[in-house]
Scaffold this active site. Structure first.
Site, PDB file in Angstrom:
ATOM      1  N   THR A 184       0.716  -1.236   0.061  1.00 17.74           N
ATOM      2  CA  THR A 184      -0.071  -0.035   0.023  1.00 17.74           C
ATOM      3  C   THR A 184       0.969   1.268   0.015  1.00 17.74           C
ATOM      4  O   THR A 184       1.900   1.191   0.618  1.00 17.74           O
ATOM      5  CB  THR A 184      -1.006  -0.047   1.087  1.00 17.74           C
ATOM      6  OG1 THR A 184      -1.731   1.374   1.196  1.00 17.74           O
ATOM      7  CG2 THR A 184      -0.180  -0.271   2.547  1.00 17.74           C
ATOM      8  N   GLU A 332      -4.906  -2.761   4.876  1.00 20.81           N
ATOM      9  CA  GLU A 332      -4.459  -3.399   5.991  1.00 20.81           C
ATOM     10  C   GLU A 332      -5.695  -3.907   6.795  1.00 20.81           C
ATOM     11  O   GLU A 332      -5.255  -4.678   7.776  1.00 20.81           O
ATOM     12  CB  GLU A 332      -3.971  -2.461   7.160  1.00 20.81           C
ATOM     13  CG  GLU A 332      -2.452  -1.703   6.766  1.00 20.81           C
ATOM     14  CD  GLU A 332      -2.725  -0.404   5.772  1.00 20.81           C
ATOM     15  OE1 GLU A 332      -3.897  -0.429   4.992  1.00 20.81           O
ATOM     16  OE2 GLU A 332      -1.953   0.544   5.776  1.00 20.81           O
ATOM     17  N   LYS A 442      -5.668  10.829  -2.338  1.00 21.31           N
ATOM     18  CA  LYS A 442      -6.103   9.688  -2.899  1.00 21.31           C
ATOM     19  C   LYS A 442      -6.966  10.154  -4.257  1.00 21.31           C
ATOM     20  O   LYS A 442      -7.980  10.923  -4.243  1.00 21.31           O
ATOM     21  CB  LYS A 442      -7.059   8.879  -2.316  1.00 21.31           C
ATOM     22  CG  LYS A 442      -7.349   7.548  -2.684  1.00 21.31           C
ATOM     23  CD  LYS A 442      -7.892   6.653  -1.477  1.00 21.31           C
ATOM     24  CE  LYS A 442      -7.530   5.214  -2.105  1.00 21.31           C
ATOM     25  NZ  LYS A 442      -8.227   4.205  -1.127  1.00 21.31           N
ATOM     26  N   TRP A 447      -3.149   5.994  -4.457  1.00 16.88           N
ATOM     27  CA  TRP A 447      -2.455   6.883  -3.714  1.00 16.88           C
ATOM     28  C   TRP A 447      -1.471   7.782  -4.214  1.00 16.88           C
ATOM     29  O   TRP A 447      -0.558   7.315  -5.327  1.00 16.88           O
ATOM     30  CB  TRP A 447      -1.931   6.168  -2.414  1.00 16.88           C
ATOM     31  CG  TRP A 447      -2.793   5.614  -1.429  1.00 16.88           C
ATOM     32  CD1 TRP A 447      -3.081   4.332  -1.365  1.00 16.88           C
ATOM     33  CD2 TRP A 447      -3.673   6.312  -0.733  1.00 16.88           C
ATOM     34  NE1 TRP A 447      -4.034   4.097  -0.446  1.00 16.88           N
ATOM     35  CE2 TRP A 447      -4.295   5.450   0.133  1.00 16.88           C
ATOM     36  CE3 TRP A 447      -4.129   7.607  -0.352  1.00 16.88           C
ATOM     37  CZ2 TRP A 447      -5.554   5.740   1.135  1.00 16.88           C
ATOM     38  CZ3 TRP A 447      -4.983   7.886   0.695  1.00 16.88           C
ATOM     39  CH2 TRP A 447      -5.575   6.866   1.299  1.00 16.88           C
TER      40      TRP A 447
HETATM   41  P1  ADP Z   1      -8.794   0.517  -0.428  1.00 14.21           P
HETATM   42  O1  ADP Z   1      -8.474  -0.020  -2.006  1.00 14.21           O
HETATM   43  O2  ADP Z   1      -9.631  -0.464   0.106  1.00 14.21           O
HETATM   44  O3  ADP Z   1      -9.290   1.983  -0.806  1.00 14.21           O
HETATM   45  P2  ADP Z   1      -6.409   1.622   0.452  1.00 14.21           P
HETATM   46  O4  ADP Z   1      -5.362   0.813   1.484  1.00 14.21           O
HETATM   47  O5  ADP Z   1      -5.835   1.773  -0.884  1.00 14.21           O
HETATM   48  O6  ADP Z   1      -7.533   0.559   0.327  1.00 14.21           O
HETATM   49  O7  ADP Z   1      -7.182   2.755   1.110  1.00 14.21           O
HETATM   50  C1  ADP Z   1      -7.681   2.961   2.473  1.00 14.21           C
HETATM   51  C2  ADP Z   1      -8.052   4.390   2.794  1.00 14.21           C
HETATM   52  O8  ADP Z   1      -9.021   4.868   1.645  1.00 14.21           O
HETATM   53  C3  ADP Z   1      -8.631   4.363   4.065  1.00 14.21           C
HETATM   54  O9  ADP Z   1      -7.958   4.363   5.091  1.00 14.21           O
HETATM   55  C4  ADP Z   1      -9.551   5.746   3.535  1.00 14.21           C
HETATM   56  O10 ADP Z   1      -8.820   6.743   4.050  1.00 14.21           O
HETATM   57  C5  ADP Z   1      -9.951   5.637   2.321  1.00 14.21           C
HETATM   58  N1  ADP Z   1     -11.271   5.032   2.078  1.00 14.21           N
HETATM   59  C6  ADP Z   1     -11.247   3.898   1.832  1.00 14.21           C
HETATM   60  N2  ADP Z   1     -12.946   3.434   1.806  1.00 14.21           N
HETATM   61  C7  ADP Z   1     -13.372   4.640   1.959  1.00 14.21           C
HETATM   62  C8  ADP Z   1     -14.620   5.471   2.003  1.00 14.21           C
HETATM   63  N3  ADP Z   1     -15.707   4.537   1.966  1.00 14.21           N
HETATM   64  N4  ADP Z   1     -15.020   6.587   2.208  1.00 14.21           N
HETATM   65  C9  ADP Z   1     -13.710   7.336   2.584  1.00 14.21           C
HETATM   66  N5  ADP Z   1     -12.637   7.120   2.695  1.00 14.21           N
HETATM   67  C10 ADP Z   1     -12.406   5.704   2.197  1.00 14.21           C
END
Ligand code: ADP
Length: 545
Positions: A184, A332, A442, A447
């Site tokens: 990540t 995570e 994001k 990211w």
């Molecule tokens: P994913 O691919 O599941 O988004 P990441 O590890 O790349 O996983 O990103 C996780 C982060 O993305 C979270 O800690 C949060 O900051 C943001 N995030 C994930 N889901 C949401 C959501 N539904 N609303 C707002 N932010 C979110």
């Protein structure tokens, strides 16, 4: 204290358990792939698992040992599903690599993980071939429908053909053994590896299928994960769908709205999943041509990775009668951490209240626990207004990063993971993300590291100081905004900054806006006050769109 031990079988929770069930009960169910040339490839779980067994045998033949990391740099396809099964089943570790990263990050990740073998889609080979000498792997396998591999590479289809099913064996000794690895970039500093165990993978697959607090995925579903299989295990959907015997429709690299809507329609997809940016495009297309696509097969569309705007959730429901489910998760957390659905206590509530509830990040999934703490580590009440850092724990939540001792502060001494999301929890446990403490942006579900951009911009000869913040964007949710203080007498344009950064970063990392300021606000500790910067430049202290 002495206790009386329970007398139940210590049945191993490993990927073999999913494999055997899928093969026994659902061999004829469909696995459909949209290939690079847009041919629709039709396969079944029986065929996928037969080939996965051959592949596993071939990998053993190639000398793969338990614990070896094997990378995939691939879109969603039947090949990728075969590797999802083959690699963990022989005791090796399925390392799914994000193919949108810059070559520098890719080579860092390949070396950090020390991948022994890399599987790469032929269409992605132009990304990998130029950095071949920076990848430690012994072999690189080109994945396609069987065209001859270029010199120096192995062919996927040849490998499958060479493997003998009789030689295949499960080599999982312990359910706590590593099954998969995903890096990540959602933290400050270098990408970090999250190492999933067999046990966490199986429990998460069950958690996802759960009707209450999960996604209620059943055998009759036709699941099409748009979210790439290199993003947190395709959000666990490939495993859950296999376990439940739900058909899978894998879109390959064709992720534009038209291709996706055509696929949903022709394959009668019932569940799909993706980040908000993909949904924005799909909603726009449906609005432009409501008669062109039949989306009546969709039971729901899962949205996560960033907050879904109210207009999108409403737009799908009110104009196209398609329901969205909003979920929160992280690499995570495997990723499913919470799901937002209106419970029975809202059965009589008006539509506004129901929408407001669904727009939150929802309640924790069963077996995931949440708490919020302030900067001093004091636990905060669930009153809907107290804001603190969200901490989670559960059987599919990481307890440490892979070979990264520097990041221990993300894990508390009493066994919780610090998410870096700043949230409120209301009295019923609905969580709302208000901001982020991690210094990242994001964009379109991927990211961007503010700190990496800042450091690079500060290397520009005209720049004295630089900070990068996320600004709201209607298409990408967030985009980078560079704020600079110039050296006396210097000038700078956005284009000049972008050109300066271009050799070192993926093009989608480059800032979209430049603001030249007299000074950047600092905290007493000398850190940039980004909340203050956002307030000054964007008129908001928060990141919520
Ligand atoms: P994913 O691919 O599941 O988004 P990441 O590890 O790349 O996983 O990103 C996780 C982060 O993305 C979270 O800690 C949060 O900051 C943001 N995030 C994930 N889901 C949401 C959501 N539904 N609303 C707002 N932010 C979110």
């Amino acid at each position: 204290m002495a206790y009386l031990e329970g007398l139940m079988i210590d049945y191993p929770l490993d990927v073999g358990a999913i494999w055997r069930r899928t093969e026994r009960y659902f061999p004829g169910k469909a696995v459909v792939s949209n290939l690079p040339d847009r041919t629709i490839h039709r396969s079944t779980y029986g065929e996928v698992l037969d080939r996965a067994a051959r592949l596993g045998a071939a990998l053993i033949e190639l000398g793969v040992e338990p614990g070896d990391r094997i990378a995939t740099v691939m879109w969603n396809s039947y090949h990728h599903l075969e590797l999802y099964f083959a690699i963990p089943s022989i005791g090796a570790v399925l390392h799914t690599v994000n193919l949108r990263l810059h070559p520098q990050d890719l080579s860092y990740i390949f070396n950090h993980a020390d991948d022994q073998i890399v599987f790469v889609d032929r269409t992605v080979l132009p990304l990998i071939a130029p950095i071949r000498d920076r990848i430690p792997a012994r072999e690189i396998v080109v994945v396609d429908e069987g065209e001859p591999a270029p010199p120096g590479f192995l062919s996927y289809q040849d490998l499958v053909q060479s493997g003998s099913r009789a030689r295949f064996q499960f080599r999982i000794e312990d359910e706590r053994q590593a099954a998969a690895l995903c890096y990540t970039s959602g933290t400050t500093g270098r990408p970090k590896g999250v190492l999933y165990s067999h046990r966490s993978t199986v429990l998460h697959a069950l958690g996802v299928t759960n009707a209450e607090g999960g996604l209620g995925l059943v055998e009759s579903d036709i699941v099409s994960p748009m979210v790439p299989m290199f993003h947190v295990n395709g959000w666990g959907l490939p495993w859950s769908a296999s376990l439940q015997g739900a058909s899978q429709v894998l879109p390959g690299r064709h992720l534009d709205p038209t291709s996706l809507l055509e696929l949903f329609q022709s394959e009668r997809v019932t569940i799909t999943a993706g980040v908000p940016t993909v949904w924005f495009g799909i909603l726009k297309l449906l609005d432009e041509a409501p008669e062109r696509y039949d989306v009546s097969s969709l039971r729901y569309m899962l949205v996560g990775g960033a907050a879904v705007p109210a207009s999108v959730l409403r737009g799908f429901w009110e104009r196209h009668r398609v329901r969205m489910i909003h979920a929160w998760g992280m690499t995570e957390t495997s990723p499913l951490g919470s799901v937002s659905t209106a419970r029975s206590d809202l059965a009589d509530a008006d539509e506004e209240t129901r929408f407001a509830t669904i727009l939150t990040q929802g309640q924790a999934t069963p077996l995931v626990e949440m708490r919020i703490r302030d900067d001093e580590g004091r636990e905060l009440p669930w009153d809907g207004t107290s804001q603190g850092e969200l901490e989670v724990r559960g059987p599919w939540v990481a307890r440490s990063y892979y070979r990264d001792e520097a990041a221990v502060d993300r894990f508390t001494d009493d066994g919780w993971f610090r998410t870096g999301d700043l949230v409120t929890l209301d009295s019923r446990g609905y969580m709302t993300i208000q901001d982020r403490s991690k210094d990242v942006i994001k964009s379109g579900g991927e990211w961007i590291s503010s700190v990496a951009l800042e450091n690079a911009i500060m290397g520009h000869p005209s720049v004295m100081e630089a900070a990068v913040i996320g600004m709201p964007d209607p298409r990408w949710v967030e985009r980078p905004l560079a704020v600079v203080v110039l050296k006396p007498g210097e000038t700078l344009t956005l284009e000049a900054v972008r050109e300066f950064l271009r050799p070192h970063f993926a093009s989608w990392w480059l800032p979209d806006r430049l603001e030249v300021v007299e000074a950047i606000p600092h905290s007493a500790a000398g850190k940039f006050q980004k909340t203050e910067l956002r307030r000054l430049l964007l008129g908001t202290a928060e990141r919520r769109s």
